[in-house]
Design an enzyme around this catalytic site. Structure first.
Site, mmCIF file in Angstrom:
data_model
loop_
_atom_site.group_PDB
_atom_site.id
_atom_site.type_symbol
_atom_site.label_atom_id
_atom_site.label_comp_id
_atom_site.label_asym_id
_atom_site.label_seq_id
_atom_site.Cartn_x
_atom_site.Cartn_y
_atom_site.Cartn_z
ATOM 1 N N ASN A 11 -28.776 -11.465 42.195
ATOM 2 C CA ASN A 11 -28.805 -10.114 41.631
ATOM 3 C C ASN A 11 -29.971 -9.379 42.285
ATOM 4 O O ASN A 11 -31.119 -9.613 41.949
ATOM 5 C CB ASN A 11 -28.986 -10.198 40.104
ATOM 6 C CG ASN A 11 -29.158 -8.828 39.476
ATOM 7 O OD1 ASN A 11 -28.944 -7.802 40.131
ATOM 8 N ND2 ASN A 11 -29.526 -8.803 38.191
ATOM 9 N N LYS A 13 -30.750 -6.386 41.982
ATOM 10 C CA LYS A 13 -31.265 -5.295 41.131
ATOM 11 C C LYS A 13 -31.417 -4.030 41.999
ATOM 12 O O LYS A 13 -30.615 -3.835 42.909
ATOM 13 C CB LYS A 13 -32.566 -5.717 40.455
ATOM 14 C CG LYS A 13 -32.392 -7.032 39.685
ATOM 15 C CD LYS A 13 -33.506 -7.371 38.762
ATOM 16 C CE LYS A 13 -33.190 -8.693 38.068
ATOM 17 N NZ LYS A 13 -34.197 -9.080 37.091
ATOM 18 N N HIS A 98 -26.467 -7.115 31.162
ATOM 19 C CA HIS A 98 -27.771 -7.601 31.628
ATOM 20 C C HIS A 98 -28.861 -7.018 30.729
ATOM 21 O O HIS A 98 -28.784 -5.851 30.319
ATOM 22 C CB HIS A 98 -28.003 -7.195 33.085
ATOM 23 C CG HIS A 98 -29.180 -7.888 33.697
ATOM 24 N ND1 HIS A 98 -30.482 -7.512 33.432
ATOM 25 C CD2 HIS A 98 -29.259 -8.972 34.516
ATOM 26 C CE1 HIS A 98 -31.304 -8.328 34.073
ATOM 27 N NE2 HIS A 98 -30.592 -9.225 34.737
ATOM 28 N N GLU A 100 -31.687 -5.848 31.277
ATOM 29 C CA GLU A 100 -32.327 -4.613 31.756
ATOM 30 C C GLU A 100 -31.472 -3.396 31.425
ATOM 31 O O GLU A 100 -31.992 -2.316 31.182
ATOM 32 C CB GLU A 100 -32.621 -4.723 33.263
ATOM 33 C CG GLU A 100 -33.795 -5.663 33.515
ATOM 34 C CD GLU A 100 -33.805 -6.337 34.876
ATOM 35 O OE1 GLU A 100 -33.071 -5.904 35.777
ATOM 36 O OE2 GLU A 100 -34.552 -7.324 35.018
ATOM 37 N N GLU A 170 -29.939 -15.749 30.045
ATOM 38 C CA GLU A 170 -31.137 -15.216 30.690
ATOM 39 C C GLU A 170 -32.161 -14.859 29.613
ATOM 40 O O GLU A 170 -32.134 -13.730 29.084
ATOM 41 C CB GLU A 170 -30.792 -13.953 31.494
ATOM 42 C CG GLU A 170 -29.881 -14.189 32.671
ATOM 43 C CD GLU A 170 -30.125 -13.165 33.794
ATOM 44 O OE1 GLU A 170 -30.365 -13.592 34.922
ATOM 45 O OE2 GLU A 170 -30.105 -11.957 33.512
ATOM 46 N N GLY A 176 -38.347 -12.173 35.627
ATOM 47 C CA GLY A 176 -39.374 -11.493 36.423
ATOM 48 C C GLY A 176 -40.795 -11.834 36.019
ATOM 49 O O GLY A 176 -41.738 -11.162 36.419
ATOM 50 N N SER A 216 -36.572 -16.225 36.587
ATOM 51 C CA SER A 216 -37.591 -16.811 37.458
ATOM 52 C C SER A 216 -37.134 -18.092 38.149
ATOM 53 O O SER A 216 -37.914 -19.035 38.302
ATOM 54 C CB SER A 216 -38.891 -17.047 36.680
ATOM 55 O OG SER A 216 -39.429 -15.815 36.252
HETATM 56 P P1 13P Z 1 -35.759 -13.018 38.176
HETATM 57 O O1 13P Z 1 -35.134 -14.156 38.944
HETATM 58 O O2 13P Z 1 -36.475 -12.023 39.024
HETATM 59 O O3 13P Z 1 -36.553 -13.510 37.021
HETATM 60 O O4 13P Z 1 -34.525 -12.178 37.536
HETATM 61 C C1 13P Z 1 -33.559 -12.844 36.803
HETATM 62 C C2 13P Z 1 -32.451 -11.899 36.513
HETATM 63 O O5 13P Z 1 -32.603 -10.973 35.763
HETATM 64 C C3 13P Z 1 -31.173 -12.123 37.216
HETATM 65 O O6 13P Z 1 -30.161 -11.327 36.691
#
Ligand code: 13P
Length: 262
Positions: A11, A13, A98, A100, A170, A176, A216
């Site tokens: 992903n 992002k 997700h 976010e 997640e 992150g 992560s």
């Molecule tokens: P990170 O791997 O940066 O923690 O992000 C995970 C994520 O949100 C994948 O969708």
């Protein structure tokens, strides 16, 4: 024997532009061209999808996903991208719910539910994201939160819809932050999700549905996480922006798959 094929998904992002897609893929594909036995999914931003689609058209190894799409078919929804538009670009996977999007864009459980229905109607393979916050975990409510997210998102789903869905656990506190869940923590939650799918759908669906972990994931911790028979793959954010690091995680998925199968 575990019949579930591992999934390793990137992903991106809101990172990497369209002109960065080709150099990324050249490096990445060189690293993984001898690899088989895992499903690799690339989930770029909307503007990078056409380039990725063009470059991956003849490459069956890497599938394409989208980070978001509209819950509506078409019409006066300025700024939105529909499922049909994405299908046209050979997108086959979509992220739904997700954290976010839930946190920053007001995606409610109801919207997540509508998008999941749209994903199924459009014959996508949705990756439904669920996960608890640090506060919820500390308050001992993590499983309760997952139960609520799963029940609302998957309400009225047919057995085929269930079978077609991939669930990504997640935990928000791990996204992150560099603070990944341990393999034990992730396995416990995956086991809980699988039990829930048993009661919401059936034993057969629960045995087949793929539950992947995100938060992560890096080349350093991927092996440990992916070795667990309860963890059917990884949804990788930050580490997927580096094609070599992402390739390492794909390789870890591949070796874990061999271990889990044998
Ligand atoms: P990170 O791997 O940066 O923690 O992000 C995970 C994520 O949100 C994948 O969708």
């Amino acid at each position: 024997m575990n019949p579930r094929k591992k999934i390793i998904a990137a992903n991106w992002k809101m990172n990497l532009t369209s002109s960065e897609v080709q150099p990324y893929l050249e490096t990445f594909l060189l690293e993984v061209n001898h690899i088989d036995g895992v499903d690799v999914i690339l989930i770029p931003s909307f503007t990078s999808i056409p380039k990725a689609s063009e470059l991956l058209e003849k490459n069956p190894k890497v599938r394409l996903g989208a980070q978001n799409f509209s819950a509506h078919d078409k019409g006066a929804f300025t700024g939105e991208v529909s499922a049909r538009m994405l299908r046209d670009l050979f997108v086959r996977y979509v992220l739904v719910g997700h954290s976010e999007r839930r946190q920053h864009f007001g995606e409610t459980d109801q919207i997540v539910h509508q998008k999941l229905r749209m994903a199924h109607r459009s014959e996508f393979r949705p990756i439904l994201c669920v996960g608890e916050t640090q506060e919820e975990r500390k308050a001992g409510k993590a499983k309760q939160v997952l139960e609520h997210q799963l029940k609302t998102a998957l309400a009225d789903s047919s057995p085929e819809d269930f079978a077609n869905t991939i669930i990504a656990y997640e935990p928000i506190w791990a996204i992150g932050t560099g603070c990944t869940a341990t393999a034990e923590q992730a396995s416990e939650m995956h086991h809980f999700i699988r039990e829930m799918i048993k009661s919401l759908a059936s034993k057969e669906v629960a045995a087949k549905i793929r539950l992947i972990y995100g938060g992560s994931v890096t080349p350093a911790n991927a092996c440990e996480l992916l070795k667990s028979p309860d963890i059917d793959g990884a949804l990788v954010g930050g580490a997927s922006l580096d094609p070599r690091a992402f390739a390492e995680i794909v390789k870890a998925g591949c070796s874990a798959a061999v271990e889990v199968r044998s």
